[in-house]
Design a protein around this motif. Sequence first.
Motif, short mmCIF file in Angstrom:
data_model
loop_
_atom_site.label_atom_id
_atom_site.label_comp_id
_atom_site.label_asym_id
_atom_site.label_seq_id
_atom_site.Cartn_x
_atom_site.Cartn_y
_atom_site.Cartn_z
N GLN A 270 -52.58 -27.39 35.42
CA GLN A 270 -51.29 -27.07 34.73
C GLN A 270 -51.41 -27.12 33.26
O GLN A 270 -52.49 -28.10 32.78
N THR A 271 -50.69 -26.41 32.42
CA THR A 271 -50.65 -26.60 31.02
C THR A 271 -49.19 -27.27 30.58
O THR A 271 -48.53 -26.77 31.36
N TYR A 272 -49.37 -28.10 29.81
CA TYR A 272 -47.99 -28.89 29.46
C TYR A 272 -47.59 -28.51 28.28
O TYR A 272 -48.37 -28.30 27.10
N PHE A 273 -46.39 -28.47 28.05
CA PHE A 273 -45.61 -28.34 26.67
C PHE A 273 -44.57 -28.76 26.44
O PHE A 273 -43.76 -29.02 27.16
N SER A 274 -44.12 -28.90 25.12
CA SER A 274 -42.66 -29.47 24.68
C SER A 274 -42.50 -29.00 23.52
O SER A 274 -43.33 -28.56 22.55
N HIS A 275 -41.14 -28.60 23.21
CA HIS A 275 -40.64 -28.28 21.92
C HIS A 275 -39.60 -29.20 21.34
O HIS A 275 -38.64 -29.69 21.72
N PHE A 276 -40.46 -29.90 20.19
CA PHE A 276 -39.62 -30.91 19.50
C PHE A 276 -39.29 -30.10 18.09
O PHE A 276 -40.26 -29.71 17.46
N ARG A 277 -38.14 -30.16 17.72
CA ARG A 277 -37.44 -29.70 16.62
C ARG A 277 -38.03 -28.26 16.62
O ARG A 277 -37.68 -27.33 17.23
N ASP A 278 -38.61 -27.86 15.37
CA ASP A 278 -39.21 -26.47 15.36
C ASP A 278 -40.76 -26.29 15.68
O ASP A 278 -41.18 -25.25 15.28
N THR A 279 -41.24 -27.13 16.30
CA THR A 279 -42.77 -27.26 16.55
C THR A 279 -42.84 -27.11 18.11
O THR A 279 -42.21 -27.96 18.87
#
Length: 286
Positions: A126-135
């Motif tokens: 798996q690839t993991y990702f997260s969206h914090f504010r504008d990044t």
Amino acid sequence: MLGFSGAINHSGLDEVIKSRVKKSNFGVQTLENKISYFENKNLSTCIFNQEQGIDSNVDNELVCIAIGNIYSRNKEIFSLSKEITKIYREKGISHCCTQNGLYSFIIYDDLKRLFFLGVDQNSVIQTYFSHFRDTLFFSWHIPQISYLSNHNLKIDEDHFFRTIFAGPLGLNSSTPIKNVKALYGGSYIKFKENKLKQYKISPFYYEPKFDLSALEHIDRIKRSLLNAIKMRISNIRNIAIGISGGLDSRILLGLISKLDNIKINGYTYGCKGFVESKVAQEIMEY
């Protein structure tokens, strides 16, 4: 082992985050692997590619970074990033995830401020990702998300309940960590104008329907398996399948045998007279 770890911000990436990306090495200093970096004003990524350097292609405003391999019977592919760029320009992003191989890729269009991260349909990592504010932060290693974003990650207790219904892959890309999603095989994410969307070429998607009967649940499972099989052998007419005495291989064989114009070659192994080899032979003869 292959992987990306990095961050993207269409308005310009913070220098502190860029510094963290450069220190992001997956904790594998003792292994003989190649770690490379790619960076521009908006994107910074650490590329962890076993025994290989960075494979990147800059085509005008379009940047493609790729790791892994595509296997083709018709031609020899010398640059995965160039091949992915060509597929993207000629056929579109969804076709970039359906090639025969084991690979992952990043596509960044600076002119359109458009970012894609995708994995092949056979991927089991798996690839993991997260969206914090504008990044947008992404990594093959969940703790790296916390390190890059400088956020303390929290356990998602509801995830464990959902896993009971969907199995170890989680439910609809959820993970045990709040606000961290997983990118499974045959899917990609699109990040544009600070909006994140995930697309699934792979058919896996589960929402429990508690009002269905047992037979209706079985029918849904059957249709999902058939979709997954069709997606993976769409252009193949002659396949080999491992047959044991167990139910898993029998189910797959039964479903594949229902498809048109498919020649099936069954294989098994074991000691002479081994009971599973006898069962496998009976299954194929049936």
